[in-house]
Design an enzyme around this catalytic site. Structure first.
Site, PDB file in Angstrom:
ATOM      1  N   TYR A  52       1.251  28.687  91.395  1.00 32.38           N
ATOM      2  CA  TYR A  52       0.159  29.433  90.745  1.00 32.38           C
ATOM      3  C   TYR A  52      -0.863  28.467  90.145  1.00 32.38           C
ATOM      4  O   TYR A  52      -1.907  28.884  89.658  1.00 32.38           O
ATOM      5  CB  TYR A  52       0.675  30.353  89.618  1.00 32.38           C
ATOM      6  N   HIS A 110      11.339  29.472  94.873  1.00 28.50           N
ATOM      7  CA  HIS A 110      10.330  30.527  95.042  1.00 28.50           C
ATOM      8  C   HIS A 110      10.580  31.424  96.265  1.00 28.50           C
ATOM      9  O   HIS A 110      10.404  32.642  96.186  1.00 28.50           O
ATOM     10  CB  HIS A 110       8.936  29.880  95.117  1.00 28.50           C
TER      11      HIS A 110
END
Ligand SMILES: NC(=O)c1ccc[n+]([C@@H]2O[C@H](COP(=O)([O-])OP(=O)(O)OC[C@H]3O[C@@H](n4cnc5c(N)ncnc54)[C@H](OP(=O)(O)O)[C@@H]3O)[C@@H](O)[C@H]2O)c1
Length: 280
Positions: A52, A110
């Site tokens: 991010y 992730h």
């Protein structure tokens, strides 16, 4: 307010609030202000990721906030491109430096990226980082039962949580049941389905009217009653407050079944099936 948010205990003993703040797209000065506003509102769990590119933003909000570090539960995630043992170790350090933290409360892989087939060595790096005190709890995102079974078989260590896409259009009933049987906490990403048309659903509107709540609040209450932690993202103070104001009503079984019944086989937001989808 934060003391009124119930908590869940993970298999390794770490406790987490049942609602946290998603931070995907919250970056820079505005991102810091949004995260600060969430902490002021009562959020104590903050979900970030290396990919991010906002671990620095989260760290800056923590630094400026008056909440003590030990009250906050900070999550980040290892990206697919660093899923080898050595790169994972370096990335965990880099994640900590970016946020200016000594430790993450939760660190997750992730995506499993099954074709890449390196998640076992990445998991070993997380295990070792936990032993070294850099992470308090280790888990995964988007792992199917077969991936988690391999982790346990090859390292002896099961993840404490699995963060998965979960919202009324994709209720993940069988994956959630499997988590429950294996003492793994479910954490819901895109819990509001990224504010897609589910927030205009008539049946949900009727339930919301009956409880004098918004559709978002009904959906987040549904996650809570399913036993999942949810991490709705909102940049706005009003919606952040709305999203954690869900502990003064409850959904009956008929409401719960109706909401779960909205699920669709093709209900994923972007068709990201972890069996085939890979993210780097
Ligand atoms: N592990 C993974 O692979 C993965 C994948 C995706 C997401 N995530 C994590 O999960 C978090 C949440 O998912 P998400 O950001 O994709 O989607 P989400 O939380 O379901 O939805 C966010 C959207 O809903 C809007 N919103 C929030 N509260 C609202 C309310 N009360 N009423 C109306 N609209 C509202 C937000 O707009 P405003 O900001 O304008 O309020 C934003 O557009 C992410 O931020 C990220 O931390 C993880």
């Amino acid at each position: 307010m934060w003391k009124t948010i119930p908590e869940i205990t993970l298999s390794d003993g770490l406790t987490l609030p049942v609602i946290g703040l998603g931070t995907y797209t919250l970056k820079g000065k505005e991102g810091v202000n949004s995260i600060l506003s969430a902490i002021d509102t009562g959020y104590r769990l903050i979900d970030s990721a290396y990919n991010y590119e906002n671990e620095g933003t989260v760290g800056e909000a923590i630094r400026r906030s008056s909440a003590p570090r030990e009250e906050l539960k900070i999550t980040s995630k290892l990206p697919g491109r660093y899923q080898t043992y050595d790169k994972a170790v370096t990335t965990i350090h880099e994640s900590l430096y970016r946020a200016n933290l000594d430790y993450y409360d939760v660190y997750l892989i992730h995506w499993p990226n099954p074709n890449q087939n390196t998640y076992i060595e990445a998991w070993q790096a997380l295990i070792d980082a936990k032993k070294g005190g850099l992470i308090r709890s280790i888990g995964v995102c988007n792992f199917l039962p077969e991936h988690i079974e391999r982790l346990e078989k090859e390292t002896g260590v099961k993840p404490s949580m699995n963060q998965i896409e979960l919202h009324p259009y994709f209720n993940q009933a069988s994956q959630r049941k499997w988590h429950e049987e294996n003492n793994i906490v479910t954490e819901s990403w895109s819990p509001l389905a990224r504010a897609n048309e589910v927030l205009q659903n008539d049946a949900l509107q009727q339930i919301a009217n009956r409880h004098n709540k918004s559709i978002s609040q009904v959906i987040l209450r549904w996650h809570y009653q399913l036993g999942a932690i949810s991490i709705p993202k909102s940049a706005s103070f009003e919606r952040q407050l709305e999203n954690i104001s869900i502990f003064d009503f409850s959904l009956e079984e008929t409401d719960m079944s109706l909401i779960s019944g909205l699920t669709r086989p093709e209900g994923r937001i972007n068709n990201q099936d972890p069996a085939t989808y890979e993210e780097f």
